[in-house]
Design a protein around this motif. Structure first.
Motif, PDB file in Angstrom:
ATOM      1  N   CYS A  45       0.835  -1.219   0.000  1.00  0.00           N
ATOM      2  CA  CYS A  45       0.000   0.000   0.000  1.00  0.00           C
ATOM      3  C   CYS A  45       0.859   1.254   0.000  1.00  0.00           C
ATOM      4  CB  CYS A  45      -0.932  -0.020   1.213  1.00  0.00           C
ATOM      5  SG  CYS A  45      -2.066  -1.423   1.274  1.00  0.00           S
ATOM      6  N   GLY A  46       1.922   1.267   0.802  1.00  0.00           N
ATOM      7  CA  GLY A  46       2.782   2.443   0.849  1.00  0.00           C
ATOM      8  C   GLY A  46       3.489   2.705  -0.458  1.00  0.00           C
ATOM      9  N   TYR A  47       4.029   1.669  -1.078  1.00  0.00           N
ATOM     10  CA  TYR A  47       4.723   1.843  -2.356  1.00  0.00           C
ATOM     11  C   TYR A  47       3.753   2.255  -3.462  1.00  0.00           C
ATOM     12  CZ  TYR A  47       8.783  -0.409  -0.240  1.00  0.00           C
ATOM     13  OH  TYR A  47       9.853  -0.714   0.543  1.00  0.00           O
ATOM     14  N   ALA A  48       2.554   1.702  -3.450  1.00  0.00           N
ATOM     15  CA  ALA A  48       1.575   2.095  -4.470  1.00  0.00           C
ATOM     16  C   ALA A  48       1.196   3.568  -4.325  1.00  0.00           C
ATOM     17  CB  ALA A  48       0.332   1.209  -4.366  1.00  0.00           C
ATOM     18  N   ALA A  49       1.013   4.032  -3.089  1.00  0.00           N
ATOM     19  CA  ALA A  49       0.715   5.451  -2.880  1.00  0.00           C
ATOM     20  C   ALA A  49       1.877   6.333  -3.318  1.00  0.00           C
ATOM     21  CB  ALA A  49       0.382   5.693  -1.402  1.00  0.00           C
ATOM     22  N   ALA A  50       3.125   5.897  -3.041  1.00  0.00           N
ATOM     23  CA  ALA A  50       4.285   6.669  -3.478  1.00  0.00           C
ATOM     24  C   ALA A  50       4.382   6.718  -4.989  1.00  0.00           C
ATOM     25  CB  ALA A  50       5.560   6.055  -2.883  1.00  0.00           C
ATOM     26  N   ALA A  51       4.055   5.624  -5.660  1.00  0.00           N
ATOM     27  CA  ALA A  51       4.073   5.616  -7.132  1.00  0.00           C
ATOM     28  C   ALA A  51       3.042   6.570  -7.699  1.00  0.00           C
ATOM     29  CB  ALA A  51       3.838   4.194  -7.642  1.00  0.00           C
ATOM     30  N   LEU A  52       1.842   6.594  -7.119  1.00  0.00           N
ATOM     31  CA  LEU A  52       0.805   7.503  -7.615  1.00  0.00           C
ATOM     32  C   LEU A  52       1.186   8.954  -7.371  1.00  0.00           C
ATOM     33  CD1 LEU A  52      -2.442   5.615  -6.506  1.00  0.00           C
ATOM     34  CD2 LEU A  52      -1.446   5.760  -8.796  1.00  0.00           C
ATOM     35  N   ALA A  53       1.764   9.255  -6.197  1.00  0.00           N
ATOM     36  CA  ALA A  53       2.155  10.632  -5.903  1.00  0.00           C
ATOM     37  C   ALA A  53       3.252  11.111  -6.839  1.00  0.00           C
ATOM     38  CB  ALA A  53       2.605  10.748  -4.444  1.00  0.00           C
ATOM     39  N   SER A  54       4.251  10.285  -7.073  1.00  0.00           N
ATOM     40  CA  SER A  54       5.333  10.678  -7.977  1.00  0.00           C
ATOM     41  C   SER A  54       4.850  10.768  -9.417  1.00  0.00           C
ATOM     42  CB  SER A  54       6.487   9.686  -7.866  1.00  0.00           C
ATOM     43  OG  SER A  54       6.045   8.366  -8.152  1.00  0.00           O
ATOM     44  N   LEU A  55       3.896   9.915  -9.817  1.00  0.00           N
ATOM     45  CA  LEU A  55       3.351  10.004 -11.169  1.00  0.00           C
ATOM     46  C   LEU A  55       2.564  11.291 -11.364  1.00  0.00           C
ATOM     47  CD1 LEU A  55       2.873   8.675 -13.923  1.00  0.00           C
ATOM     48  CD2 LEU A  55       0.872   7.535 -12.918  1.00  0.00           C
ATOM     49  N   ALA A  56       1.792  11.682 -10.354  1.00  0.00           N
ATOM     50  CA  ALA A  56       1.057  12.943 -10.453  1.00  0.00           C
ATOM     51  C   ALA A  56       2.003  14.123 -10.556  1.00  0.00           C
ATOM     52  CB  ALA A  56       0.134  13.099  -9.245  1.00  0.00           C
TER      53      ALA A  56
END
Length: 506
Positions: A45-56
Motif C-alpha cells: 500500500c505504501g509503495y503504491a501510494a508513493a508511485a501515484l504521488a510521484s506520477l502525479a
C-alpha cells in the motif's frame, strides 16, 4: 540523451515505486513466514501510494514544461512580426494563465516520504508491538538475558547436546549488546538495529562527500532492500552501517585537502573493530581497510588502524573467548559452518548449500571452495590494493557475494551487504565526478575596465589570429570592417558599417 529517452526517464521514479509495490505484494502472497506477510501487506500500500504521488508530480511537471514551450514559441513569433502589421500579429495568442512550478513542492515531497515511511516504519511498529519477528531477534534477546545473568551470551557444549537450532547463538559476543535494552526497558532490538544503521550510514555519506545525505538515507531505508530486513529481523543492518562508516573514514573526501591519509585511520579501525565483534561478515572489511590504508598512507596508517581496532576486538572478542572459549567455538564457528549437531535453518538454494546437502564430501567441497575464494580475494588485495573508498567497497561487495554463495548455510537475505555497498560506492563515485568535472565552457566575457586587448593576444591567454604586421585599433582587430550588433533571442542580428546607421538584414 535524445528527446524520447528524456521523456521516458521522467517516469523512472514512478516505475521504481511501482516495482517495489509489486515485489511487496508478491512477498505477501507467496511467503509462508507471518512477519514477511505483514510487511508485504503494509508495504504494498505504501509503495503504491508513493508511485501515484510521484506520477502525479511527473505529469504536472510535463504540463508545465509544455506550457512554457508554448508561451516561448508565441513570444518568438510576436517578436519577429515587428511593429508593422497583420491582424494575427496584432491580436496575438489568447491570454495565458500563469502556472506555478511543480518542481519539488513541499506537498509532493511530504506525501512521497509519508508513503515511503509507511513501508518501513509502520510494519516495524506493528511487528514490534505484536512480538512477531524472525528467529534471530529472539536469539539476540536470549543472548542478552544470558549475558546479564551468567556473563556469557552462549550456552556450553554440554547444554547444547540434543538441542535444536533455536538454542544456538551464531553471532559474535558484541551482538548481545543490542538485546540489553529489551531486558532492561522492554525495547525491541530491531529499533536499536535501525537507529545504528541510520546514524552510521548517513554519517558515512557525509564523510564521503555525497550530496543529499538525508534524502538518500531515507529513500534507501524505505526501499525493500532495507525496509524488509528492518521490519522482520535487522541484525545485518548495524554491521553494514559500521562497515560503510569505516571505509569512509579510511578515505575521507576530498582527498586533495592536504590531510594525511593516516589522520582518521585510528577512527576507522575503531569503527570496523566494533563491527567485527558483531558478525563474522565484517571481518573481510578489516582486510579491505588494511589494503586501502596501506596503499594510501603506508605503514603508519596501517599501524594506526590496528591500534584503533585493538580495543573493541579485545573487549568484544578476546575476553569472551577467554571466558567461554568452548561456547564461542560451538555457537559462532561450528554452527554456521554446518559442523554442529543441529542444522541451520538457513537453506537457500545457493551453491554452497547445495554442495553441503550432498553429504560429508559435498560439505568438505563447499568449505574448500569458501577457503579458496577467501585466498583469491586476499591475493587480489595484495597485488592490486584499492586506492579509494569506492573501489574498496566494490571489492568488499564482491568478496561478500562469493562468501554468501559458497557458505554451507546461507540465505538470500545476506545479499543486502553487497547490494548496499555497491550502491554506496556508486553514490560516492558519482558525486566525486561531479565535484571534479572541469568547466569546459569558454569564458568570452571581457572586463571593459581592463582596457584594450594587447596586440597579438585575444581572450584569456589565447594567441590571436591577426596576421603579423596588421594594425590593430584600440577597439579591436578589423576596425574598418562591419560589426554585428547584439539582438534578442529569436531575431536576426543587424550588421552595421562602422560610423553609419544600422542596416537590417534578412
Amino acid at each position: 540523451m535524445n528527446t524520447t529517452a528524456a521523456r521516458h526517464a521522467v517516469y523512472a521514479v514512478p516505475a521504481l515505486w511501482a516495482g517495489c509495490a509489486v515485489f511487496a505484494a508478491l512477498t505477501a502472497a507467496v511467503t509462508t513466514l507471518p512477519p514477511h506477510r505483514v510487511w508485504g501487506a503494509f508495504a504494498a500500500c505504501g509503495y503504491a501510494a508513493a508511485a501515484l504521488a510521484s506520477l502525479a508530480a511527473t505529469r504536472r511537471a510535463r504540463r508545465f514544461r509544455r506550457f512554457r514551450r508554448f508561451r516561448r514559441t508565441w513570444r518568438t513569433r510576436l517578436s519577429r512580426c515587428g511593429p508593422a502589421p497583420g491582424a494575427a500579429c496584432r491580436s496575438g495568442p489568447p491570454p495565458l494563465r500563469r502556472t506555478p512550478s511543480p518542481r519539488c513542492t513541499p506537498l509532493t515531497r511530504t506525501a512521497t516520504y509519508l508513503c515511503c515511511g509507511s513501508a518501513a516504519l509502520v510494519p516495524l511498529l506493528v511487528l514490534a508491538f505484536t512480538h512477531s519477528a524472525q528467529e534471530e531477534v529472539h536469539v539476540v534477546h536470549r543472548a542478552a538475558a544470558r549475558l546479564l545473568a551468567e556473563g556469557t551470551p552462549y550456552q556450553s557444549p554440554g547444554r547444547l547436546a540434543g538441542a535444536d537450532y533455536a538454542a544456538y547463538n551464531p553471532y559474535l559476543p558484541g551482538m548481545a549488546v543490542f538485546g540489553v535494552p529489551h531486558q532492561l526497558i522492554g525495547l525491541d532490538a530491531r529499533f536499536c538495529f535501525a537507529a545504528v544503521f541510520l546514524l552510521t550510514f548517513a554519517l558515512s555519506l557525509r564523510i564521503a562527500g555525497a550530496r543529499s545525505v538525508g534524502r538518500r538515507t531515507l529513500l534507501l531505508t524505505a526501499s525493500p532492500l532495507i525496509a524488509l530486513p528492518m521490519a522482520v529481523g535487522g541484525d545485518d543492518l548495524p554491521v553494514l552501517g559500521l562497515v560503510c562508516l569505516g571505509l569512509a573514514l579510511g578515505c575521507p573526501w576530498p582527498p586533495s585537502s592536504g590531510r594525511s591519509p593516516a589522520r582518521y585511520a585510528m577512527s576507522a579501525g575503531l569503527v570496523i573493530g566494533a563491527a567485527c565483534t558483531l558478525k563474522a561478515t565484517a571481518w573481510p572489511a578489516l582486510a579491505v581497510a588494511l589494503a586501502l590504508l596501506a596503499a594510501r598512507g603506508g605503514r603508519l596508517a596501517v599501524l594506526r588502524l590496528l591500534v584503533g581496532a585493538a580495543p573493541p576486538l579485545a573487549a568484544g572478542l578476546v575476553l569472551p573467548a577467554l571466558a567461554d572459549g568452548p561456547g564461542l567455538m560451538a555457537n559462532a564457528v561450528r554452527f554456521p559452518l554446518g559442523m554442529a549437531e543441529a542444522a541451520s535453518p538457513a537453506a537457500s538454494p545457493l551453491p554452497g548449500t547445495l554442495l553441503a546437502g550432498l553429504g560429508p564430501a559435498g560439505h568438505l567441497c563447499a568449505v574448500a571452495a569458501l577457503v579458496l575464494a577467501a585466498l583469491l580475494t586476499a591475493a587480489s588485495l595484495l597485488l592490486r590494493p584499492p586506492r579509494d573508498a569506492s573501489r574498496a567497497a566494490l571489492r568488499l561487495a564482491l568478496g561478500l557475494l562469493l562468501a554468501m554463495a559458497l557458505l554451507p548455510a546461507s540465505r538470500f537475505g545476506h545479499a543486502v551487504h553487497p547490494a548496499v555497498l555497491a550502491l554506496w560506492a556508486h553514490w560516492r563515485t558519482l558525486d566525486a565526478r561531479r565535484e571534479n568535472r572541469p568547466d569546459t565552457r569558454p569564458d568570452t566575457r571581457r572586463d571593459e575596465s581592463a582596457g584594450p586587448t594587447p596586440a597579438g593576444r585575444s581572450g584569456a591567454g589565447q594567441p590571436s589570429r591577426t596576421p603579423p604586421g596588421t594594425a590593430v585599433s584600440p577597439t579591436g582587430p578589423h576596425a574598418d570592417r562591419d560589426e554585428r550588433l547584439p539582438a534578442a533571442p529569436g531575431r536576426h542580428r543587424d550588421v552595421r558599417p562602422r560610423g553609419r546607421t544600422p542596416v537590417p538584414t534578412r
